[in-house]
Design a protein around this motif. Sequence first.
Motif, PDB file in Angstrom:
ATOM      1  N   LYS A 285       0.829  -1.207   0.000  1.00 24.07           N
ATOM      2  CA  LYS A 285       0.000   0.000   0.000  1.00 24.07           C
ATOM      3  C   LYS A 285       0.861   1.254   0.000  1.00 24.07           C
ATOM      4  N   TYR A 286       1.898   1.251   0.817  1.00 26.21           N
ATOM      5  CA  TYR A 286       2.775   2.420   0.941  1.00 26.21           C
ATOM      6  C   TYR A 286       3.443   2.755  -0.392  1.00 26.21           C
ATOM      7  N   TYR A 287       3.993   1.730  -1.059  1.00 23.65           N
ATOM      8  CA  TYR A 287       4.709   2.000  -2.310  1.00 23.65           C
ATOM      9  C   TYR A 287       3.754   2.369  -3.439  1.00 23.65           C
ATOM     10  N   ASN A 288       2.562   1.818  -3.440  1.00 25.06           N
ATOM     11  CA  ASN A 288       1.573   2.242  -4.435  1.00 25.06           C
ATOM     12  C   ASN A 288       1.221   3.709  -4.259  1.00 25.06           C
ATOM     13  N   GLU A 289       1.055   4.136  -3.015  1.00 25.83           N
ATOM     14  CA  GLU A 289       0.744   5.542  -2.748  1.00 25.83           C
ATOM     15  C   GLU A 289       1.908   6.444  -3.149  1.00 25.83           C
ATOM     16  N   LYS A 290       3.132   5.992  -2.861  1.00 22.52           N
ATOM     17  CA  LYS A 290       4.310   6.783  -3.238  1.00 22.52           C
ATOM     18  C   LYS A 290       4.421   6.915  -4.746  1.00 22.52           C
ATOM     19  N   ILE A 291       4.130   5.837  -5.469  1.00 22.04           N
ATOM     20  CA  ILE A 291       4.191   5.875  -6.936  1.00 22.04           C
ATOM     21  C   ILE A 291       3.131   6.826  -7.480  1.00 22.04           C
ATOM     22  N   ASP A 292       1.918   6.770  -6.926  1.00 23.33           N
ATOM     23  CA  ASP A 292       0.859   7.687  -7.355  1.00 23.33           C
ATOM     24  C   ASP A 292       1.228   9.139  -7.065  1.00 23.33           C
ATOM     25  N   GLU A 293       1.979   9.349  -6.002  1.00 18.67           N
ATOM     26  CA  GLU A 293       2.398  10.707  -5.635  1.00 18.67           C
ATOM     27  C   GLU A 293       3.544  11.201  -6.514  1.00 18.67           C
ATOM     28  N   LEU A 294       4.500  10.312  -6.819  1.00 24.64           N
ATOM     29  CA  LEU A 294       5.704  10.720  -7.550  1.00 24.64           C
ATOM     30  C   LEU A 294       5.489  10.835  -9.059  1.00 24.64           C
ATOM     31  N   THR A 295       4.550  10.059  -9.615  1.00 17.51           N
ATOM     32  CA  THR A 295       4.359  10.068 -11.070  1.00 17.51           C
ATOM     33  C   THR A 295       3.979  11.447 -11.603  1.00 17.51           C
ATOM     34  N   PRO A 296       2.934  12.111 -11.075  1.00 19.18           N
ATOM     35  CA  PRO A 296       2.636  13.465 -11.565  1.00 19.18           C
ATOM     36  C   PRO A 296       3.732  14.472 -11.229  1.00 19.18           C
ATOM     37  N   LYS A 297       4.378  14.241 -10.095  1.00 23.95           N
ATOM     38  CA  LYS A 297       5.483  15.124  -9.708  1.00 23.95           C
ATOM     39  C   LYS A 297       6.621  15.038 -10.726  1.00 23.95           C
ATOM     40  N   LEU A 298       6.889  13.812 -11.209  1.00 28.40           N
ATOM     41  CA  LEU A 298       7.919  13.617 -12.218  1.00 28.40           C
ATOM     42  C   LEU A 298       7.532  14.293 -13.532  1.00 28.40           C
ATOM     43  N   GLU A 299       6.295  14.147 -13.950  1.00 23.71           N
ATOM     44  CA  GLU A 299       5.850  14.763 -15.203  1.00 23.71           C
ATOM     45  C   GLU A 299       5.953  16.283 -15.143  1.00 23.71           C
ATOM     46  N   ALA A 300       5.598  16.850 -14.002  1.00 22.45           N
ATOM     47  CA  ALA A 300       5.712  18.303 -13.848  1.00 22.45           C
ATOM     48  C   ALA A 300       7.175  18.736 -13.884  1.00 22.45           C
ATOM     49  N   ALA A 301       8.043  17.947 -13.240  1.00 22.64           N
ATOM     50  CA  ALA A 301       9.473  18.270 -13.227  1.00 22.64           C
ATOM     51  C   ALA A 301      10.078  18.139 -14.625  1.00 22.64           C
ATOM     52  N   GLN A 302       9.611  17.140 -15.397  1.00 19.93           N
ATOM     53  CA  GLN A 302      10.092  16.976 -16.774  1.00 19.93           C
ATOM     54  C   GLN A 302       9.759  18.202 -17.623  1.00 19.93           C
ATOM     55  N   LYS A 303       8.528  18.685 -17.509  1.00 15.52           N
ATOM     56  CA  LYS A 303       8.111  19.852 -18.293  1.00 15.52           C
ATOM     57  C   LYS A 303       8.908  21.092 -17.909  1.00 15.52           C
ATOM     58  N   SER A 304       9.045  21.328 -16.607  1.00 18.07           N
ATOM     59  CA  SER A 304       9.770  22.525 -16.169  1.00 18.07           C
ATOM     60  C   SER A 304      11.253  22.441 -16.515  1.00 18.07           C
ATOM     61  N   THR A 305      11.802  21.231 -16.460  1.00 18.13           N
ATOM     62  CA  THR A 305      13.220  21.057 -16.796  1.00 18.13           C
ATOM     63  C   THR A 305      13.476  21.388 -18.257  1.00 18.13           C
ATOM     64  N   VAL A 306      12.640  20.839 -19.152  1.00 18.61           N
ATOM     65  CA  VAL A 306      12.841  21.050 -20.585  1.00 18.61           C
ATOM     66  C   VAL A 306      12.624  22.507 -20.967  1.00 18.61           C
ATOM     67  N   ARG A 307      11.677  23.177 -20.318  1.00 21.14           N
ATOM     68  CA  ARG A 307      11.354  24.554 -20.686  1.00 21.14           C
ATOM     69  C   ARG A 307      12.267  25.589 -20.040  1.00 21.14           C
ATOM     70  N   GLU A 308      12.667  25.321 -18.796  1.00 23.03           N
ATOM     71  CA  GLU A 308      13.320  26.370 -18.014  1.00 23.03           C
ATOM     72  C   GLU A 308      14.792  26.111 -17.699  1.00 23.03           C
ATOM     73  N   LYS A 309      15.273  24.906 -17.939  1.00 22.13           N
ATOM     74  CA  LYS A 309      16.640  24.590 -17.524  1.00 22.13           C
ATOM     75  C   LYS A 309      17.518  24.153 -18.696  1.00 22.13           C
ATOM     76  N   GLN A 310      17.308  24.772 -19.846  1.00 26.92           N
ATOM     77  CA  GLN A 310      18.124  24.449 -21.013  1.00 26.92           C
ATOM     78  C   GLN A 310      19.529  25.020 -20.849  1.00 26.92           C
ATOM     79  N   GLN A 311      20.512  24.228 -21.274  1.00 25.04           N
ATOM     80  CA  GLN A 311      21.926  24.593 -21.135  1.00 25.04           C
ATOM     81  C   GLN A 311      22.529  24.958 -22.497  1.00 25.04           C
TER      82      GLN A 311
END
Length: 714
Positions: A285-311
Motif C-alpha cells: 500500500k505504501y509503495y503504491n501511494e508513493k508511486i501515485d504521488e511521484l508520477t505526476p510530480k515527475l511529469e511536472a518536473a520533466q516539463k519545467s526542466t525542458v522549458r526552463e533549464k536548457q543549457q
Amino acid sequence: MDLSSFITSLFTSFIVFVILMILFAWLSTKPGNAVIYYPNRILKGLDPLDGSKSKTRNPFAWIREAFSSSEQDVIALSGVDSAVYFVFLSTVFGILLLSGLFLVPIVIPLAITEKTPDVKDSIGKNAFDDLDKLSMAHIKENGKRLWACVLACYWVSLVSYVFLWKAYKHVSDLRAAALMSPEAKPEQFAVLVRDIPASSDGQSRKEQVDAYFKNIYPETFYKSLVVTENKEVNKIYEELEECKKKLRRAEIIYADSKKVNPEGVVQTHKTGFLGLVGKKVDSIKYYNEKIDELTPKLEAAQKSTVREKQQGAAVVFFTSRVTAAAAAQSAHARMIDTWTVTDAPEPRQILWTKLSKTYYEREIRQYVVYFIVFLTILFYMIPIGLISAFTTLPNLRKLLPFLKVILDQTTIRTVLGAYLPQLALIVFLALLPKFLLFLSKEEGLTSESHAERGASGKYFYFSVFNVFIGVTLGGTLFDSLKDIENHPNSIVDKLAQSLPGNATFFITFVALKFFVGYGLELSRIVPLIIFHLKRKYLCKTEEDLRDAWLPGDLGYATKIPNDLLVFTITLCYVVITPLIIPFGAIYFGLGWLVFRNQVLKVVVPKYESNGKMWPHIHLRIVASLLLFQVTMIGYFGVKKFIYTPVIIPLPILTFIFAFVCNKKFYRFFQSTALEVVARHELKDMPNMETVYKSFIPPSLNSEKGPDEHYDDSV
C-alpha cells in the motif's frame, strides 16, 4: 630478498594458480554457476557450452577454446575495444619474445662467463649474488662485452618499432571496418554541440540551435536535443524507480507467502532510516501511494526542466552519417569558444552533467586537474618509497623490535620476505583508480570512454613514477643513507648498482600478479561467493537475481595501466637483467589466454569507442621504450663505458617514430574519415525518430511520449 624467498614466492604463486584453475574447471560445470562463468553468452542468448567438445570440463579446455577463437569472435561478443586490447597484449608479447631470443642466449652467457675479479655486486634490498651473475652487473666496467648490450638495446628498439607500426595499422583497419558496417548506429547520425552563445533575439535554445544548423545543412538537418540541467528530475526519477522496484519485491514476497498461508502475510516495513526506525506501514500500500504521488510530480518536473533549464549544449541530428561526420570536423564559428562541434558519443556513455561546461571552464578545469595529479604523483612517491623501504625484513626488525620473535621464525621470515613488499604495494595502488577517474570526469569530458582513457593515462604515469622509480629510489636511498650522507656524489652510482638487485623485487611482483591475479580472474571465486550469498538472502525478484550476477567490463581505466606498468618494468630491465623477460612474456601470454576466455564468456562491455583507446596505449608503450633507452644510457655511463654516446641516437629515433605515427594514424582516431562512412551504403535507413529518442535521458523519457516535453518547449 634472499634466494630461498625468491624461489618460495615463485613456487607458492604457481601452486595457488594451479589450485584456482582446477577450481574454475570444476565450478564452471555446475549449472547453478553458469551465470557467473558464462554471463556474456547467456545475455546474447547463446548456449554457455556451445563450442565445447565435451560437457565435462578439464583444466585445459578453456585454453583450447581461447586459441580456437578468432578476432571476429571477440568483436561479435565484446566489441572492437576488446579486440584492440588483445592487439596490445599480442604486440607487447611479441616485443618481449623476439627481444628474449637475442638477449637470453647472448647477454646471460656473457655475464656468467665474466671472470674479472673487479666486478661489483649490485646493492639494494632485493639483491643477491646468484642473480647478479646473470645480469649486466657481472660484466666488468668498460669491458668489450658491453658492446653486446649496446646491440641488444638497438635490437629491442627495432623490434618495438616494427611491432608498434604493424599494430597501429591493424587497429586502424579494425576501426575502419567497424565504422563501415552497414548496421546503423545512432551516434553516427549525431554530433555534440557545446558553447552555444546566448540568443540575441529572444529565441529559446532549441529554436536557436534548429535555426543555426538548418541554415548550414538545409537538406540533411533533422532536429536537435538541447541538454538540460537534470539534477531535480533525476532525483525524482530515481526515487520513483526505487519505489517500483521495492513494490515488485513486496508483491512477490506476499505472493510466495500465500503458498503457505492462503490469506498471505502482509509485508510491512518502517519508514525511517534504513527501515530500522519510524512508523510501520503496509509495504504494498505504501509503495503504491508513493508511486501515485511521484508520477505526476515527475511529469511536472520533466516539463519545467525542458522549458526552463536548457543549457548551452545540444545533440544535433542529421539524416546522413556523412554529413554528421563532416560536421564534427568543421569549424562552425570564427571564435574557438562558440559553437564547438564534435562527434557524439554513444547514448549509453554520455556524461550529461559535463556537457554544459564552457570552453574556458573546461580549459581551467583541465589545468587544475593536471596540477592535482602532479601533486598526487609527487606526494604518493613518499609513502610508496617508505613502503618499499620499511617492508624489508631487516628494516622491520629495526623499526618494530617487538616483532623480532616472530621474524626470527624461519618459515615466517621466508613467507614474509617473499610476499610482504609486493602485497603492500599492490594494496596501496588499489586505492587510487577511482580518484583518478573522478578527476578525469571533472575535466569536463563528454563520455565514459574518454574519462576512462584519461584516468588510464594518469594512472600509468603515476605507476611508473611511484612504482618503478619510487621502489628503486626508495630501496637504494634507505639502504645506503649513511654512505650517501658522507659521499653525496655517490648517489648516482648507488642507484645504478641497485638496478639489477631491484629486478628481483619486480620479478616476484610480476609473478605474483600473473599467477595469483590471473588465477582469481579465471576462477571468479569472489564474484561466485557474493552471488550465492545474495541469491540466498537478498534476491526476491528476477531483477534482483540479474543484478547479483551481472558482470562489468574489463575495467580499462585500471587494467591497461597495470599491464603497461608490467611492460615498462620488464622493458627497462630487459638488457640489465634478461632473466625478467620470461616472466614478462608469461604475464602477457597467459593474460592473452585468460582474458580471451573472459571476453568471450564473462565480461559485458559498457561502451564501444571503436578502438579510440589505441593511440593512448601506443603513446604509453613509446614512453616505456623511451624510459628504457634513457635508463640504459645512464647505466652504461655508470659502467664507465666510453662509447656510451652510441646509445644516444635511440631516444631521438623514438621521438621521430612517435611523431611519424601520430601524423600518419592519429587523425583517423580523433575523427571519422569521410571515405569510411561514405564507402558502404546502409542496409536500411534507420528511423530517425528512434535515433533521436535513444539520446533522451531516462529521467526525461515520459511514458506518454519521450519527446513530447521537448516539442512543447519550442
